[in-house]
Enzyme design. Structure first.
Site, PDB file in Angstrom:
ATOM      1  N   GLY A   1      -2.486   3.713  14.205  1.00 27.01           N
ATOM      2  CA  GLY A   1      -2.566   4.941  13.316  1.00 27.01           C
ATOM      3  C   GLY A   1      -1.230   5.415  12.919  1.00 27.01           C
ATOM      4  O   GLY A   1      -1.112   6.522  12.259  1.00 27.01           O
TER       5      GLY A   1
ATOM      6  N   CYS B   1     -11.708  -0.756 -16.632  1.00 21.44           N
ATOM      7  CA  CYS B   1     -12.366   0.275 -17.560  1.00 21.44           C
ATOM      8  C   CYS B   1     -12.638   1.259 -16.932  1.00 21.44           C
ATOM      9  O   CYS B   1     -13.919   1.987 -16.767  1.00 21.44           O
ATOM     10  CB  CYS B   1     -13.517  -0.540 -18.114  1.00 21.44           C
ATOM     11  SG  CYS B   1     -13.076  -2.046 -19.177  1.00 21.44           S
TER      12      CYS B   1
HETATM   13  N1  LLP Z   1      -7.479   0.657  15.196  1.00 20.83           N
HETATM   14  C1  LLP Z   1      -8.520   1.251  14.997  1.00 20.83           C
HETATM   15  C2  LLP Z   1      -9.798   1.283  16.005  1.00 20.83           C
HETATM   16  C3  LLP Z   1      -8.796   1.641  13.536  1.00 20.83           C
HETATM   17  O1  LLP Z   1      -9.716   2.071  13.149  1.00 20.83           O
HETATM   18  C4  LLP Z   1      -7.550   1.399  12.891  1.00 20.83           C
HETATM   19  C5  LLP Z   1      -7.650   1.684  11.471  1.00 20.83           C
HETATM   20  C6  LLP Z   1      -6.425   0.843  13.468  1.00 20.83           C
HETATM   21  C7  LLP Z   1      -6.325   0.581  14.772  1.00 20.83           C
HETATM   22  C8  LLP Z   1      -5.132   0.697  12.467  1.00 20.83           C
HETATM   23  O2  LLP Z   1      -4.667   1.887  11.984  1.00 20.83           O
HETATM   24  P1  LLP Z   1      -3.284   1.785  11.295  1.00 20.83           P
HETATM   25  O3  LLP Z   1      -2.267   1.587  12.496  1.00 20.83           O
HETATM   26  O4  LLP Z   1      -3.369   0.680  10.549  1.00 20.83           O
HETATM   27  O5  LLP Z   1      -3.228   3.159  10.849  1.00 20.83           O
HETATM   28  N2  LLP Z   1      -7.902   2.077   4.512  1.00 20.83           N
HETATM   29  C9  LLP Z   1      -7.194   3.235   5.033  1.00 20.83           C
HETATM   30  C10 LLP Z   1      -6.540   3.147   6.678  1.00 20.83           C
HETATM   31  C11 LLP Z   1      -7.992   3.223   7.302  1.00 20.83           C
HETATM   32  C12 LLP Z   1      -7.646   2.714   8.727  1.00 20.83           C
HETATM   33  C13 LLP Z   1      -8.852   2.421   9.571  1.00 20.83           C
HETATM   34  N3  LLP Z   1      -8.797   2.029  10.772  1.00 20.83           N
HETATM   35  C14 LLP Z   1      -5.604   3.506   4.011  1.00 20.83           C
HETATM   36  O6  LLP Z   1      -5.461   2.586   3.221  1.00 20.83           O
HETATM   37  O7  LLP Z   1      -5.095   4.455   4.457  1.00 20.83           O
END
Ligand code: LLP
Length: 433
Positions: A243, A351
């Protein structure tokens, strides 16, 4: 007037005296000529450096969240750098295994894993399964009994913590589809049921507050809110998820992975927890390592309103502006050092009016048709969230390092669009790729 903030570019970026941008020792406009556009260009050294930074900041273990960006080359790179891989569907599991990732280095997530996905995970021998619901405990138990197998599991709890990020990217709030909540005792029930299982070994607790989180204090609050539940269990592992946010546009700044690690370790020390802390970063590893290249096809100036620049990609290679209203910068790599004195909206070829890549961007005024245009910080959740909308072909991915470019994912071909179409395959079998 504004010159592109260079800190948003991949770290190996070099702007020559002629203003042309190089990444990994390769001229970016030449890459566009060689591989065509749209094109994802990743700085391989930066991917490796972020992996190493994460391993140093979290010696307890790092699982790269493959949902941010996954292909064979990325899975191999993360494994080579010592990371485990977080996979959250049968598809991600399949790709990681196909890339040769050792099964015991995979962590399997998902709020609604099917029996088939659990079978795949157990058959292949994944290292950890993260249980997300009470129903999943029964489902996994049945799969394990069927295969006469055992599994190490974590339980994903919902800590009831609000992280400061987009509403769609919050996952740790009470009202969430993820995990079992500590409040109300569901998490405690899950612990009892897993401990009763002869085939599951509970090795830890998992929680994830959300994504694109700038305020590292959210992770401190996460640790605090978990301590009372996790401490008495005395389990060896605590995963605090991923996150960590990244800067996308001028004026934003995000904590580094190293700063994130320092804050988490100090929160853990204060909490008195003794478990080994693991994390699952996705975006913070890959986002800033890539840019996307497009070619300008149309420029429309609507007098008194705005200038629209249409490029050869769009929401099919980066849906984030449309989904979350996310902002991006844009620039012209042949003139990276020049004032960006023309305000434009960069749109794709789909589109749909919502097909926007950059709501409000600045480019050099002499931008013309055929110019290569680039958006930085597209390494996370662009390629993986891409689609074939309007039957637009998905772009290739190129890794650059030390003057070499290797195409790690090829461009989709028109034949790829018809290989799964059973009717077309019957009448035109020669169209299969
Ligand atoms: N661990 C779990 C359980 C998760 O659900 C996620 C992300 C991560 C790790 C990795 O999170 P990161 O470090 O990449 O923030 N599509 C969205 C982001 C969705 C993230 C979902 N889960 C965007 O484009 O911002």
């Amino acid at each position: 007037m504004s010159v592109l903030p260079l800190e948003l570019l991949p770290e190996s970026s070099f702007v020559g005296e002629d203003g042309r941008l190089q990444i990994g020792g390769r001229d970016v406009v030449e890459l566009a000529e060689e591989f065509g556009t749209p094109l994802f260009v990743y700085d391989e050294q930066q991917l490796r450096d972020r992996c190493r930074e994460a391993m140093a900041a979290f010696p307890g273990g790092v699982a790269y969240a493959t949902k941010a960006f996954l292909c064979g080359a990325m899975a191999q790179l993360a494994v080579e750098e010592g990371l485990n891989l977080d996979v959250s569907t049968g598809g991600e599991l399949h790709v990681a295994l196909a890339a040769g990732a050792p099964p015991d280095r995979l962590v399997f997530h998902g709020n609604n894993k099917s029996a088939r996905e659990l079978e795949m995970a157990v058959e292949s021998g994944v290292g950890r399964i993260v249980i997300d619901s009470l129903a999943e405990i029964d489902r996994l138990e049945a799969v394990l009994a069927d295969q006469d197998a055992e599994a190490d599991v974590l339980i994903r709890v919902n800590p009831g913590v609000v992280a400061h990020t987009h509403e769609y990217l919050q996952t740790g709030v009470a009202d969430s589809k993820f995990g079992v909540s500590i409040e109300g005792g569901v998490a405690a029930d899950a612990v009892v049921r897993v401990n009763d299982s002869p085939r599951m070994s509970l090795v830890g607790i998992h929680a994830h507050v959300g994504s694109q989180v700038f305020d590292v204090e959210s992770f401190g609050r996460l640790v605090d809110s978990l301590a009372g539940f996790v401490g008495p269990l005395g389990l060896p592992e605590l995963s605090i998820g991923g996150g960590l946010g990244v800067a996308y546009v001028e004026g934003e700044s995000a904590p580094s992975i190293t700063e994130w690690g320092a804050l988490v370790h100090s929160a853990i020390a204060t909490s008195g927890l003794e478990a080994k802390v693991t994390v699952e970063p996705g975006r913070a590893i890959v986002a800033q390592a890539a840019i996307t290249l497009y070619t300008v096809g149309t420029i429309k100036e609507i007098p008194g309103v705005r200038t629209y620049v249409s490029v050869d990609g769009g929401m099919s290679d980066n849906p984030r502006p449309v989904l979350y209203g996310s902002g991006y910068e844009v620039f012209v790599p042949r003139a990276t050092d020049r004032d960006r004195d023309l305000e434009v909206r960069v749109v794709g070829k789909h589109c749909e009016s919502g097909d926007v890549l950059v709501w409000s961007g600045r480019v050099t005024r002499d931008l013309g048709l055929g110019d290569v245009l680039a958006t930085p910080v597209t390494g996370a959740y662009g390629h993986t969230m891409g689609s074939n909308y309007n039957m637009v072909l998905r772009p290739p991915v190129v890794f650059v390092r030390d003057g070499e470019a290797r195409e790690v994912v090829r461009r989709e071909a028109y034949e790829d669009l018809t290989t799964r179409d059973t009717v077309i395959q019957r009448v035109r079998p020669e169209l299969s790729s």
